[in-house]
Design a protein around this motif. Structure first.
Motif, short mmCIF file in Angstrom:
data_model
loop_
_atom_site.label_atom_id
_atom_site.label_comp_id
_atom_site.label_asym_id
_atom_site.label_seq_id
_atom_site.Cartn_x
_atom_site.Cartn_y
_atom_site.Cartn_z
N VAL A 86 51.45 38.48 2.84
CA VAL A 86 51.28 37.14 2.84
C VAL A 86 50.58 36.75 4.15
CG1 VAL A 86 52.72 34.88 3.50
CG2 VAL A 86 53.34 36.27 1.54
N LEU A 87 49.70 35.86 4.39
CA LEU A 87 48.68 35.32 5.38
C LEU A 87 49.26 34.00 5.75
CD1 LEU A 87 45.46 36.80 3.96
CD2 LEU A 87 46.99 37.93 5.45
N TRP A 88 49.06 33.82 7.16
CA TRP A 88 49.19 32.71 7.84
C TRP A 88 47.89 32.34 8.14
CZ3 TRP A 88 48.63 30.41 13.00
CH2 TRP A 88 49.55 29.31 13.29
N TYR A 119 44.78 29.98 9.86
CA TYR A 119 44.31 29.07 10.92
C TYR A 119 42.95 28.50 10.56
CZ TYR A 119 44.20 26.61 15.31
OH TYR A 119 43.88 25.79 16.39
N VAL A 159 50.26 23.77 2.77
CA VAL A 159 49.39 23.74 4.00
C VAL A 159 50.16 22.84 5.01
CG1 VAL A 159 47.19 22.56 4.67
CG2 VAL A 159 47.29 23.85 2.72
N VAL A 210 46.98 25.09 8.86
CA VAL A 210 47.72 26.14 8.45
C VAL A 210 48.01 26.30 6.93
CG1 VAL A 210 49.41 27.84 8.52
CG2 VAL A 210 48.68 26.43 10.74
N LYS A 241 49.23 28.86 3.92
CA LYS A 241 49.83 29.76 3.48
C LYS A 241 49.37 30.42 2.17
CE LYS A 241 53.05 27.38 6.34
NZ LYS A 241 53.91 26.29 6.33
N ALA A 288 47.02 37.94 0.61
CA ALA A 288 45.68 38.71 0.60
C ALA A 288 44.75 38.65 -0.43
CB ALA A 288 46.05 40.05 1.26
N LEU A 348 40.65 32.16 10.44
CA LEU A 348 41.42 33.43 11.00
C LEU A 348 42.66 33.46 9.98
CD1 LEU A 348 40.97 33.58 14.56
CD2 LEU A 348 39.68 34.76 12.95
N ALA A 349 42.85 34.94 9.31
CA ALA A 349 44.11 34.86 8.49
C ALA A 349 45.03 35.95 9.36
CB ALA A 349 43.72 35.52 7.38
N LEU A 350 46.07 35.53 9.84
CA LEU A 350 47.02 36.35 10.65
C LEU A 350 48.06 36.81 9.60
CD1 LEU A 350 47.56 33.96 13.75
CD2 LEU A 350 45.83 35.46 13.03
N PRO A 351 48.34 38.09 9.56
CA PRO A 351 49.28 38.60 8.64
C PRO A 351 50.78 38.55 8.86
CG PRO A 351 48.26 40.52 9.73
CD PRO A 351 47.54 39.10 10.54
N ALA A 352 51.55 38.37 8.00
CA ALA A 352 52.94 37.98 8.25
C ALA A 352 53.41 39.53 8.11
CB ALA A 352 53.61 37.18 7.31
#
Lengths: 113, 113, 113
Positions: free
Chosen positions: C8-10, C12, C37, C62, C64, C67, C89-93
């Protein structure tokens, strides 16, 4: 007990409103499940509910904790939360200020550890 | 010098107020330590201080930089900051828009590199 | 198709203003490119443009997602966006609530999958 290398997490959590975010956030710091919490200004959530796209005002907070404490933090948030299914995502810090990372680990170490 | 594959970081930093966030944020972009900075609206921080739970208004900003530039960015933030120990956490971008990632790397490449 | 373990990606993303963030955010949820969102309150961006440091009001949201859905989400944001080069930018959980992670995966699974 945590080790020096226990990863630090930036945990993003949504809440019904600012008061719920504050109530949960204070509990997490009081119980050393988070070193600190930032109560973010309100946002608008967009999601699907029973086939329709809904928009609703809600709140969010960020809790800074460690991987070792994550499961206890997660369970506590669920227990305190009014939502059936809050957004609860832990983003790992790849880097950070070493002193700040050490502070997060120290603040979240269990008193009885 | 950075390579094409230098990871991009989303760096979350707290500051005493909006003016401090702006002053530090501008310096980071001017000095090419960050490609861009987003000055977030104010939030409320909850933390423990001398055994009591405190709440205080503060500010935060997000700096977009690369892993290669992180240590210089971190040191510069500490030098400019009024806090003894600011929150400073770098969250890695697992994915991103390739053009945007390339732009962050180019903007933060040292002129003298 | 997504698997149970799809990360899962957060994600931004910046936008020109609140209306653009809302328009893109709704499309992403409607098209199951994001499970939900959060339209964040406005911020100030600092960046370099033609050799000068600029400041401008903008918005961010943001999204959610997973991948497996990231590339389709990225392409859709670029297609809908007024910016030539939005921050994306995708921040991984690393961790999350298991029920919430499962919900993100289910919401973003393609109807036709």
């Amino acid at each position: 007990m945590t080790t020096v290398e226990d990863p630090v997490l930036w945990v993003y959590v949504t809440a019904a409103d600012a008061e719920e975010a504050r109530r949960i956030g204070r509990a997490l710091v009081e119980e050393r499940l988070a070193a600190c919490v930032n109560l973010l200004p309100g946002h608008t959530a967009i999601y699907r509910w029973e086939g329709r796209i809904e928009e609703a005002a809600e709140a969010a907070f960020v809790a800074k904790t460690t991987a070792a404490r994550f499961e206890a933090l997660r369970a506590r948030i669920r227990a305190l939360h009014s939502y059936t299914l809050p957004c609860l995502l832990a983003l790992p810090a790849a880097r950070g200020d070493a002193e700040f990372l050490a502070w997060v680990r120290a603040e979240t170490a269990r008193a009885e550890g």
